[in-house]
Design an enzyme around this catalytic site. Structure first.
Site, PDB file in Angstrom:
ATOM      1  CG  ASN A  88      -1.839  -1.206   1.228  1.00  0.00           C
ATOM      2  OD1 ASN A  88      -1.805  -1.993   2.166  1.00  0.00           O
ATOM      3  ND2 ASN A  88      -2.601  -1.408   0.160  1.00  0.00           N
ATOM      4  CB  ILE A 111       1.314   5.907   3.415  1.00  0.00           C
ATOM      5  CG1 ILE A 111       2.785   5.745   3.805  1.00  0.00           C
ATOM      6  CG2 ILE A 111       0.472   4.803   4.030  1.00  0.00           C
ATOM      7  CD1 ILE A 111       3.058   5.989   5.265  1.00  0.00           C
ATOM      8  CB  CYS A 112      -2.467   3.962  -0.477  1.00  0.00           C
ATOM      9  SG  CYS A 112      -4.177   3.730  -0.921  1.00  0.00           S
ATOM     10  CG  LEU A 113      -3.917   4.669   6.457  1.00  0.00           C
ATOM     11  CD1 LEU A 113      -4.048   3.153   6.475  1.00  0.00           C
ATOM     12  CD2 LEU A 113      -2.907   5.101   7.524  1.00  0.00           C
TER      13      LEU A 113
END
Lengths: 122, 550
Positions: A50, A57-59
């Protein structure tokens, strides 16, 4: 000194593949903070399903369109990132190598993660 | 199948091509006179019609009058087949919002929740009533929670808050500790039923950043939604209007096949095409389906660009792409260099006197007039020789063998007419003043003064058609006969446009009145020439002589 740009280290949670390392992150606060979320980045090329090749960061809690709320604290963010390390979300892949290994070839994935942990060892 | 149809269509057209082909060539004097009288009668008719229709102030009349003429000329130009006219309306975001409010009124009895809540749901569903109704009947309770209208049970559990203890709205708190800005102060605060309370300054910052997005604004901690009323309470009177108009804007963006923004700078009009079913057919028959907004800005509904007949949208976009790609280089070359009159190499003059010596062919010439240097003698710094542009442009017409040269030529022509069109726009303002002058000074009635406005319209239409005709000419097979006819038509229109433009420069009101017949004649002629050029261009396109290539 740039007050809108912070550097920090995320220790891997004990008992996981990530435990050995402390992973450096930069946190960039946009001018509109806290209406807009800060941008949290690992180093370029960080190996995680991710994490984009750029390190971003993909959150969901870091996404303005999704779950970001101005009341979310820095503590919640870093805990969220630490949590993400060992529990990646295969439904929102951000880079190909780690995602492919994670979903098809677990042993290769684990090997890569362990060697990365050694690279960022405490 | 399709090509068969198209073929028959072309073939049908060929029938009257015989007549229209004649029409392409210069009109014989007698026919010309008839055409003028026709257009004149058309003029007076619609003027009278306007008075009965629209007994408003002069300014309003001028506007609506322009509209009538525009649509009338459009009809003349384009209604040959039995294709229905485009039905459209000109709206603003406010108009659309008011319509949405009416829909909300309509939905209220079905939903039986407050108006504000329905408005919020509509906003959440991108103003898509059908989808909302569907979801509403399926999962009303979940929807109310998800949309943030009702307090979600989950988040309440986590917070452990007493639901009843929290009152929605602005309160005043002594020494309040806001966890967003981390300051302790006596301040106004805001919270929803969820009890997440923050100081009013933080909320104001937050909402200000969100107003332009058009999405539903939620509590700063949970997903409970702020309603328009809350926003107005925090931000001041009618701030929620901004949010609503942002939301409508994103709605238009998402429905861009039947809603289009007027592309003119600072124009806030939106054109709504009521019936999209006939649009494809209309597009097939006419090259440029243009619409006109309230401020009389005309543009092509299909590509959103300015009106571009005789070119169709394909040619237009290819041309513009090409122009963008090449224009940066070309613009620089055009504005900074001149061609050597002998060997045509591009020369940049970066200093010194006007006595130039081409570094490539060693030809000596004058920078000002591009003529041979010898006759200049000792007039080193000032050239008094008349600059004969015509002969120069003629030589470059002949020299169109190389593509870039050819393109440069057409691009230059296109650009020149674009520049002239901009000047014409300024001329428009002076013409308006002239009409007023005529009324005040010589006591000419408003209607009688309208020939000026009418002439200006003809000039604008002619100029635009001329401009785009260069795109057509560039992409057309130069050896074909029809292309040659097209170029002749271009020239005729170009001459007539220049004539009319010159006429419109006259400032003396009495002189203008004396030349009234001239205005009628020339404007009528320009209109006819424009029409002929557009028809000819359409034939080029239909017969495949003009094809966009990169």
């Amino acid at each position: 000194m740039d007050l809108q740009r912070w550097e920090a280290g995320i220790p891997g949670r004990t008992g996981t593949l990530w435990a050995e390392g402390v992973y450096p992150i930069t946190i960039e606060y946009p001018d509109e903070y806290p209406s807009k979320p800060p941008k949290v980045m690992f180093p370029k090329g960080f190996y995680h399903p991710n994490v984009y090749p750029s390190g971003t960061i993909c959150l969901s809690i870091l996404n303005e369109e999704q779950d970001w709320r101005p009341a979310i604290t820095l503590k919640q963010i870093v805990l969220g990132v630490q949590d993400l390390l060992d529990s990646p979300n295969p439904n929102s892949p951000a880079q190909e190598p780690a995602w492919r290994a994670f979903s098809r070839n677990k042993s290769e994935y684990e090997k890569k993660v362990s060697s990365q942990a050694k690279q960022y060892t405490k | 199948m399709n090509s068969d149809e198209e073929y028959s269509l072309v073939y049908d057209d060929d029938d009257d091509d015989n007549d229209s082909l004649d029409f392409y060539e210069a009109l014989p004097a007698t026919e010309f006179a008839i055409n003028i009288s026709k257009s004149r009668s058309h003029l007076s008719q619609s003027s009278e019609f306007d008075i009965e229709e629209d007994p408003l102030s002069n300014d309003d009349m001028a506007e609506s009058m322009l509209d009538v003429h525009v649509s009338a000329s459009a009809k003349r130009a384009l209604t040959e087949g039995s294709v229905p006219d485009l039905k459209y309306e000109c709206l603003t975001t406010e108009d659309i919002f008011h319509r949405m409010l009416k829909r909300v009124d309509h939905l209220q009895p079905i939903f039986s929740i407050p108006h504000e809540d329905i408005l919020l749901l509509m906003q959440l569903y991108d103003w898509n009533e059908e989808r909302l109704l569907e979801d509403w009947t399926e999962k009303m309770d979940i929807l109310l929670e998800e949309s943030g209208i009702h307090v979600s049970h989950n988040s309440n559990g986590i917070e452990g808050n007493d639901k009843n203890g929290n009152i929605r709205g602005v309160k005043f708190q002594e020494s309040f500790n806001c966890i967003i800005c981390c300051e302790e102060k006596s301040t106004e605060t805001f919270s929803l039923e969820c009890g997440h309370e923050y100081c009013i300054d933080c909320y104001r910052h937050y909402i200000k950043d969100k107003l332009n997005k058009g999405n539903v604004i939620t509590c700063m901690d949970c997903s409970l939604a702020l309603k328009n009323d809350d926003i107005d309470k925090i931000m001041g009177h009618q701030s929620s209007n901004k949010l609503m108009s942002s939301s409508i804007k994103s709605f238009i963006q998402k429905h861009n096949n039947n809603y289009k923004w007027c592309p003119y700078t600072d124009c806030k009009c939106i054109i709504h095409l009521k019936d999209t079913s006939s649009f494809a057919e209309y597009l097939r028959v006419h090259c440029s389906p243009f619409v006109s907004c309230k401020s009389s800005h005309r543009f092509c509904f299909s590509c959103g660009f300015e009106i571009h007949s005789p070119a169709d949208c394909d040619i237009t976009t290819t041309w513009i792409k090409k122009a963008k790609k090449e224009s940066e280089n070309l613009n620089w070359v055009l504005s900074h260099t001149k061609e050597c009159p002998k060997c045509s190499v591009n020369i940049e003059k970066n200093g010194g006197c006007n006595h130039m010596a081409c570094s490539s062919c060693k030809y000596e010439f004058c920078w000002i007039c591009s003529g041979d240097w010898k006759p200049h003698g000792s007039n080193f710094y000032q050239c008094t020789m008349y600059n004969n542009e015509d002969s120069k442009s003629k030589t470059s017409v002949e020299d169109t063998s190389k593509t870039l040269k050819r393109y440069t030529f057409y691009y230059r022509m296109f650009n020149e007419h674009e520049a002239s069109a901009k000047l014409d726009w300024q001329l428009g303002q002076t013409v308006e003043n002239k009409v007023k002058h005529l009324q005040e000074k010589i006591g000419v009635s408003w209607i009688e003064g309208q020939f000026l406005t009418e002439s200006l319209r003809a000039l604008n239409e002619g100029r635009t058609a001329l401009k785009w005709s260069f795109a057509i000419a560039f992409y057309s097979d130069p050896s074909h006969n029809l292309t040659k006819i097209f170029v002749d038509n271009q020239m005729l229109l170009s001459n007539s446009v220049e004539d009319l433009s010159e006429l419109l420069q006259i400032k003396n009101p009495e002189k203008i009145m004396n030349k009234k017949t001239d205005f009628y004649n020339k404007a009528g002629y320009v209109t006819n020439r424009t029409l002929a050029l557009i028809q000819c261009g359409r034939d080029l396109l239909r017969k495949g002589i003009c094809k966009p290539t990169n």
